[in-house]
Scaffold this motif. Structure first.
Motif, PDB file in Angstrom:
ATOM      1  N   HIS A 172       3.911  -7.166  -7.400  1.00  0.00           N
ATOM      2  CA  HIS A 172       3.540  -5.782  -7.101  1.00  0.00           C
ATOM      3  C   HIS A 172       2.904  -5.081  -8.295  1.00  0.00           C
ATOM      4  N   ASP A 173       3.279  -5.476  -9.509  1.00  0.00           N
ATOM      5  CA  ASP A 173       2.714  -4.824 -10.685  1.00  0.00           C
ATOM      6  C   ASP A 173       1.437  -5.505 -11.177  1.00  0.00           C
ATOM      7  N   GLN A 174       0.953  -6.483 -10.416  1.00  0.00           N
ATOM      8  CA  GLN A 174      -0.299  -7.160 -10.741  1.00  0.00           C
ATOM      9  C   GLN A 174      -1.379  -6.903  -9.694  1.00  0.00           C
ATOM     10  N   ALA A 195      -2.326  -0.787   3.183  1.00  0.00           N
ATOM     11  CA  ALA A 195      -1.816  -0.693   1.818  1.00  0.00           C
ATOM     12  C   ALA A 195      -0.568   0.208   1.785  1.00  0.00           C
ATOM     13  N   PRO A 196       0.429  -0.110   0.940  1.00  0.00           N
ATOM     14  CA  PRO A 196       0.414  -1.164  -0.082  1.00  0.00           C
ATOM     15  C   PRO A 196       0.955  -2.509   0.387  1.00  0.00           C
ATOM     16  N   TYR A 197       1.104  -2.695   1.713  1.00  0.00           N
ATOM     17  CA  TYR A 197       1.532  -3.993   2.229  1.00  0.00           C
ATOM     18  C   TYR A 197       0.460  -5.039   1.935  1.00  0.00           C
ATOM     19  N   TRP A 198      -0.797  -4.702   2.308  1.00  0.00           N
ATOM     20  CA  TRP A 198      -1.903  -5.568   1.907  1.00  0.00           C
ATOM     21  C   TRP A 198      -3.215  -4.792   1.914  1.00  0.00           C
ATOM     22  N   TRP A 199      -4.165  -5.295   1.144  1.00  0.00           N
ATOM     23  CA  TRP A 199      -5.534  -4.805   1.093  1.00  0.00           C
ATOM     24  C   TRP A 199      -6.443  -5.956   1.535  1.00  0.00           C
ATOM     25  N   THR A 200      -7.418  -5.671   2.389  1.00  0.00           N
ATOM     26  CA  THR A 200      -8.365  -6.690   2.813  1.00  0.00           C
ATOM     27  C   THR A 200      -9.657  -6.530   2.031  1.00  0.00           C
ATOM     28  N   LEU A 201     -10.061  -7.594   1.342  1.00  0.00           N
ATOM     29  CA  LEU A 201     -11.309  -7.626   0.584  1.00  0.00           C
ATOM     30  C   LEU A 201     -12.235  -8.653   1.216  1.00  0.00           C
ATOM     31  N   ALA A 202     -13.506  -8.555   0.895  1.00  0.00           N
ATOM     32  CA  ALA A 202     -14.478  -9.520   1.411  1.00  0.00           C
ATOM     33  C   ALA A 202     -15.513  -9.816   0.344  1.00  0.00           C
ATOM     34  N   HIS A 207     -16.591 -13.260   3.807  1.00  0.00           N
ATOM     35  CA  HIS A 207     -15.359 -14.044   3.920  1.00  0.00           C
ATOM     36  C   HIS A 207     -14.208 -13.184   3.426  1.00  0.00           C
ATOM     37  N   GLY A 208     -13.125 -13.141   4.197  1.00  0.00           N
ATOM     38  CA  GLY A 208     -12.056 -12.210   3.904  1.00  0.00           C
ATOM     39  C   GLY A 208     -10.895 -12.796   3.129  1.00  0.00           C
ATOM     40  N   VAL A 209     -10.213 -11.925   2.397  1.00  0.00           N
ATOM     41  CA  VAL A 209      -8.970 -12.274   1.726  1.00  0.00           C
ATOM     42  C   VAL A 209      -8.059 -11.060   1.759  1.00  0.00           C
ATOM     43  N   ASP A 210      -6.792 -11.290   2.096  1.00  0.00           N
ATOM     44  CA  ASP A 210      -5.791 -10.238   2.053  1.00  0.00           C
ATOM     45  C   ASP A 210      -4.986 -10.389   0.771  1.00  0.00           C
ATOM     46  N   ILE A 211      -5.002  -9.356  -0.067  1.00  0.00           N
ATOM     47  CA  ILE A 211      -4.176  -9.322  -1.265  1.00  0.00           C
ATOM     48  C   ILE A 211      -2.910  -8.567  -0.905  1.00  0.00           C
ATOM     49  N   THR A 212      -1.763  -9.232  -0.971  1.00  0.00           N
ATOM     50  CA  THR A 212      -0.531  -8.661  -0.438  1.00  0.00           C
ATOM     51  C   THR A 212       0.598  -8.694  -1.456  1.00  0.00           C
ATOM     52  N   TRP A 215       5.691  -4.862  -1.212  1.00  0.00           N
ATOM     53  CA  TRP A 215       5.756  -3.473  -0.755  1.00  0.00           C
ATOM     54  C   TRP A 215       5.578  -3.398   0.752  1.00  0.00           C
ATOM     55  N   GLY A 216       6.434  -2.685   1.409  1.00  0.00           N
ATOM     56  CA  GLY A 216       6.375  -2.576   2.862  1.00  0.00           C
ATOM     57  C   GLY A 216       7.223  -3.600   3.580  1.00  0.00           C
TER      58      GLY A 216
END
Length: 232
Positions: A172-174, A195-202, A207-212, A215-216
């Motif tokens: 969570h702190d990274q 967020a803050p459960y996950w953020w979706t980036l592309a 192409h997608g990636v969920d950074i999770t 939290w939550g």
């Protein structure tokens, strides 16, 4: 012995667990070593610590250091036993001269979306050589590699094509540093509604990636642990 599950927040609120980070599949720590031999001595010390407890962690020895994962398989979750063991392992690391590096901790999972009528799970199970604890989850039986999660795409009117993304669970702190690094490397923020459960980036090709993070989550319990428990 009764084992009572605890939440990720309760784990992090405990004293003496600063080396550890809760992410998917338990509490994790990485201890950097100066040599393979130094890491091996630390692994031997971990074995001595856990011998009387019958509460075995997953341990991965590499030249760069030692990764450790804690989970209470009786409840498929974290428990106070994991707090106690985390403290003891951290003490052994200090005794053997290994330094914790929380930035090295992560778990990677691949998620594949398909319409419910398309049962592609047997194909992926055969291709990966994984086990299937339930209809939608495939896991490495030795817990070495990331899991494979089959998500139902409920809208059957969508084109029948593969839709795959990667889930990256980080401390969570990274998480904000990881997101900023991905954006600086050419990515874009596609969705932060969870967020803050996950953020979706592309990436530039969408192409997608969920950074999770944890939290939550009230629990870190996932289906992989059911297979682990059955194998024990």
């Amino acid at each position: 012995m009764d084992v009572e599950a605890i939440t990720p927040q309760q784990f992090h609120d405990a004293d003496g667990v600063d080396d550890w980070r809760v992410i998917a599949w338990g509490a994790h720590a990485f201890f950097r070593s100066g040599s393979y031999a130094q890491g091996a001595r630390f692994v031997a010390a971990i074995a001595e610590v856990v011998a009387p407890t019958q509460h075995d962690p997953d341990v991965d020895l590499r030249r760069e250091g030692v990764a450790v994962k804690l989970i209470s398989r009786e409840v498929r979750n974290l428990s106070t036993r994991d707090i106690e063991l985390a403290r003891a392992i951290s003490a052994a690391a200090r005794e053997h001269g290994l330094e914790p590096d929380p930035s090295a901790v992560q778990v990677v999972q691949v998620a594949l979306a398909s319409v419910p009528s398309a049962d592609v799970t047997p194909f992926w199970q055969a291709a990966l050589g994984y086990v299937r604890p339930n209809d939608s989850h495939l896991v490495d039986p030795l817990r070495r590699n990331g899991s494979f999660f089959l998500q139902d795409e409920m809208d059957e009117s969508k084109p029948r094509r593969g839709r795959m993304h990667v889930d990256v669970s980080v401390p969570h702190d990274q998480v904000h540093a990881r997101i900023e690094a991905a954006l600086a490397a050419g990515g874009r923020l596609a969705d932060d509604s969870q967020a803050p459960y996950w953020w979706t980036l592309a990436d530039a090709e969408n192409h997608g990636v969920d950074i999770t993070t944890w939290w939550g989550r009230e629990s870190i319990r996932l289906e992989e642990e059911r297979e682990t428990e059955a194998a024990d």
